[in-house]
Design an enzyme around this catalytic site. Sequence first.
Site, PDB file in Angstrom:
ATOM      1  N   HIS A 242      12.228 -65.592 178.476  1.00 49.56           N
ATOM      2  CA  HIS A 242      12.747 -64.233 178.679  1.00 49.56           C
ATOM      3  C   HIS A 242      14.095 -64.290 179.391  1.00 49.56           C
ATOM      4  CE1 HIS A 242      12.598 -59.938 180.004  1.00 49.56           C
ATOM      5  NE2 HIS A 242      13.240 -60.446 181.055  1.00 49.56           N
ATOM      6  N   GLU A 243      14.182 -65.069 180.454  1.00 45.89           N
ATOM      7  CA  GLU A 243      15.439 -65.155 181.205  1.00 45.89           C
ATOM      8  C   GLU A 243      16.546 -65.805 180.374  1.00 45.89           C
ATOM      9  OE1 GLU A 243      15.819 -63.494 183.778  1.00 45.89           O
ATOM     10  OE2 GLU A 243      13.708 -63.032 184.077  1.00 45.89           O
TER      11      GLU A 243
ATOM     12  N   HIS B   5      18.163 -63.297 178.155  1.00 48.90           N
ATOM     13  CA  HIS B   5      19.227 -62.536 178.814  1.00 48.90           C
ATOM     14  C   HIS B   5      20.542 -63.315 178.775  1.00 48.90           C
ATOM     15  CE1 HIS B   5      17.076 -59.082 180.163  1.00 48.90           C
ATOM     16  NE2 HIS B   5      16.251 -59.734 180.959  1.00 48.90           N
TER      17      HIS B   5
ATOM     18  N   GLU C 115      15.390 -55.124 178.478  1.00 50.15           N
ATOM     19  CA  GLU C 115      14.176 -55.850 178.836  1.00 50.15           C
ATOM     20  C   GLU C 115      13.268 -56.021 177.624  1.00 50.15           C
ATOM     21  OE1 GLU C 115      13.482 -57.447 181.587  1.00 50.15           O
ATOM     22  OE2 GLU C 115      15.396 -56.828 182.442  1.00 50.15           O
TER      23      GLU C 115
END
Length: 286
Positions: A130-131, A134, A202
């Site tokens: 997930h990070e 980003h 998100e």
Amino acid sequence: MNNLKTLFLMVLMAALMIFIGGLVGGRSGMMIMLVISLAMNAYTYWCSDSLVLRSTGAQEVTREEAPQLYALVERLAERAGLPMPRVCIIDTDVPNAFATGRDPSHAAVAVTTGIMRVLDYNELSGVLAHELSHVKNRDILTSTVVAMMATVISYVAQFFAFFGGGSDEEEGSGNILVSLAVILLAPLAALLIQMAISRSREYEADKDGGEICGNPNYLADALQKIDYYATHAAPMPEAQPATAHMYIINPFEGTGKAITKLFSTHPDTADRIERLHEQAREMRVR
């Protein structure tokens, strides 16, 4: 699009600081704030990631110091087609994570000791994916700039709260009104800036993270655990309102304050988990 948003936010910060300078010091105040805002924007672009890491207590680690974590980030970064980011650890029991940096070549991923203790290997891979999403989507520059701006604005408000008064009685009453205006406007501006970070980013990072780690259920299970601790445990002592939007779960989720939820940059965790489960069904993984 993210580059345009970042440019807009930097211009907005400069305009806000010049406006505040004009309120307090007239034309001279505006010129002083113009110079400060230009210097601040340059610093924000080049150095704000280091400031964010220092403010959260994140310490960079090497492969030798955290071999399993480093290897996992390395594997996921390769799958995402990204350069290897710096790997950092925050010494706190509260599970959480974030990414920062101005671009993929200058990125850093930070996790807490709590998240490494609470999550298993697969769940941690979901969080790190997930990070890294980003990073890949270039959300991190905008997030880092917003964190810096919110911090600067809060400092400006505190400065004028202490030094906005005057010695002359007549001028003092006017300065008090100006100071009150600054004290009220600055936190509001900081909240509006934080809201400029779209909640949709998100969802996008969740979706892309599910693909990078290979199973969206890994991230869904991780979010459920992190959300439980964020809701039932005390907020991270290292977390600040100015950087709350950078974490995978809002570290102030459990404060119970309506204003916190009103200005939250994070979508509802249950909705995020449901979307990830649906994605897993579409990918036909368990």
